[in-house]
Design an enzyme around this catalytic site. Structure first.
Site, PDB file in Angstrom:
ATOM      1  N   CYS A 118       0.748  -0.943   0.153  1.00  0.00           N
ATOM      2  CA  CYS A 118      -0.105  -0.145   0.014  1.00  0.00           C
ATOM      3  C   CYS A 118       0.902   1.316  -0.074  1.00  0.00           C
ATOM      4  CB  CYS A 118      -0.916  -0.089   1.093  1.00  0.00           C
ATOM      5  SG  CYS A 118      -2.352   1.188   0.984  1.00  0.00           S
ATOM      6  N   HIS A 218      -3.678  -5.317   0.475  1.00  0.00           N
ATOM      7  CA  HIS A 218      -3.379  -5.719   1.613  1.00  0.00           C
ATOM      8  C   HIS A 218      -3.309  -7.201   1.608  1.00  0.00           C
ATOM      9  CE1 HIS A 218      -2.601  -1.847   3.626  1.00  0.00           C
ATOM     10  NE2 HIS A 218      -3.452  -1.393   2.954  1.00  0.00           N
ATOM     11  N   GLU A 220      -1.924  -9.102   3.791  1.00  0.00           N
ATOM     12  CA  GLU A 220      -1.965  -8.910   5.341  1.00  0.00           C
ATOM     13  C   GLU A 220      -2.937  -8.661   6.062  1.00  0.00           C
ATOM     14  OE1 GLU A 220      -1.592  -6.431   3.897  1.00  0.00           O
ATOM     15  OE2 GLU A 220      -0.655  -4.893   5.454  1.00  0.00           O
TER      16      GLU A 220
HETATM   17  N1  LIG Z   1      -2.369   7.017   2.623  1.00  0.00           N
HETATM   18  C1  LIG Z   1      -2.267   6.086   1.378  1.00  0.00           C
HETATM   19  C2  LIG Z   1      -1.817   4.651   1.866  1.00  0.00           C
HETATM   20  C3  LIG Z   1      -3.021   3.908   2.592  1.00  0.00           C
HETATM   21  C4  LIG Z   1      -2.248   2.796   3.419  1.00  0.00           C
HETATM   22  O1  LIG Z   1      -1.189   2.626   3.453  1.00  0.00           O
HETATM   23  N2  LIG Z   1      -3.369   2.214   4.092  1.00  0.00           N
HETATM   24  C5  LIG Z   1      -3.030   1.269   4.927  1.00  0.00           C
HETATM   25  C6  LIG Z   1      -3.918   1.045   6.237  1.00  0.00           C
HETATM   26  C7  LIG Z   1      -5.443   0.725   5.962  1.00  0.00           C
HETATM   27  C8  LIG Z   1      -6.177   1.654   6.264  1.00  0.00           C
HETATM   28  O2  LIG Z   1      -6.177   2.952   5.850  1.00  0.00           O
HETATM   29  O3  LIG Z   1      -7.079   1.441   7.230  1.00  0.00           O
HETATM   30  C9  LIG Z   1      -3.538   5.967   0.551  1.00  0.00           C
HETATM   31  O4  LIG Z   1      -4.616   5.960   1.161  1.00  0.00           O
HETATM   32  O5  LIG Z   1      -3.580   5.929  -0.676  1.00  0.00           O
END
Ligand SMILES: N[C@@H](CCC(=O)NCCCC(=O)O)C(=O)O
Length: 257
Positions: A118, A218, A220
């Site tokens: 991500c 994801h 994971e």
């Molecule tokens: N901020 C970026 C990356 C988003 C990200 O890595 N999310 C991981 C966690 C999952 C969550 O947001 O709950 C984007 O939004 O593109």
């Protein structure tokens, strides 16, 4: 390899001062990576890269046989030549971003395997000179409305024929869970697209020659097939073993994770 049990540096995508709900979600995801990494033979070591000294980063990186860059905050827009004024503009961690981009560049130069998830994918692209779409027009297909909900959206992803990712996952299409509002715009140097979503969003990238690969979704997340993350982390380990056995210089290393 630096030890009999190879070290995996797991770079967290936020810091301990971030919003608690977000920190908890990210913590669960990172714990899953750590747990699965152990089962396939890695010794994982987590690092809030922006919160420790420069020396601690160098020490952790020099011991690491491979690196995983986790999901988290939006990448600092100045690093790819854009401003902070965009929808859902996030919490930008400039120190963490600059340090992580350095590790990506160094790993590409030295053939140290890197796997991004991500935000990890987005950082990898920026580190190699690429840019990001700051807010997807089709964001609702990739994250639940209201960032505070932190719920994943399920969608399929097509893996590009001939890509290393498709070779590792051994299938043309997979079901994924994602949560992001940004995505790759211009690709970084020597990167290629390895997977796309039905709306055309770039879902995975890989380096043409270095063992560097990242996914926008994801693997994971707790709703995903745990076998997928296991396959990816095993692929990283297998690459490392092959690389050490053949002892070929980084520049000639096979295009593999
Ligand atoms: N901020 C970026 C990356 C988003 C990200 O890595 N999310 C991981 C966690 C999952 C969550 O947001 O709950 C984007 O939004 O593109």
């Amino acid at each position: 390899m630096s030890a009999q049990v190879p070290f995996l540096l797991v770079v967290d995508g936020t810091n301990e001062r971030a919003d608690q709900t977000f920190t908890n979600v990210l913590d669960t995801l990172t714990q899953q990576v750590v747990a699965v990494a152990r089962t396939v033979g890695w010794l994982p070591n987590r690092l809030y890269i922006g919160d420790v000294s420069e020396e601690a980063v160098r020490e952790a990186y020099s011991r690491a046989d491979a690196v995983v860059i986790m999901g988290g905050e939006d990448v600092t827009p100045e690093l790819y030549g854009r401003g902070v004024d965009y929808p859902e503009s996030g919490n930008h961690l400039r120190v963490a971003d600059e340090r992580t981009t350095e590790l990506v560049r160094e790993s590409v130069a030295n053939g140290k395997p890197v796997f991004g998830i991500c935000r990890g994918l987005q950082l990898m692209n920026v580190a190699l000179g690429g840019t990001l779409i700051q807010h997807l027009e089709t964001a609702d297909a990739h994250r639940k409305t209201g960032r505070e909900e932190h719920e994943f959206v399920k969608h399929p992803v097509s893996l590009i024929e001939g890509s290393k990712l498709r070779e590792i996952l051994e299938q043309p299409e997979i079901d994924t869970e994602s949560s992001h509002h940004q995505a790759v715009d211009a690709l970084g140097q020597n990167l290629r697209i390895a997977a796309v979503a039905p709306d055309g969003t770039v879902e995975a990238i890989e380096h043409e020659t270095a063992p560097v690969l990242a996914v926008q979704w994801h693997p994971e997340s707790l709703g995903s097939d745990p076998g997928q993350l296991e396959t990816l982390l095993r692929g990283l380990l297998e690459y490392l073993r092959a690389y050490n056995q053949s002892a070929i210089p980084a520049a000639e290393a096979p295009t593999a994770l």
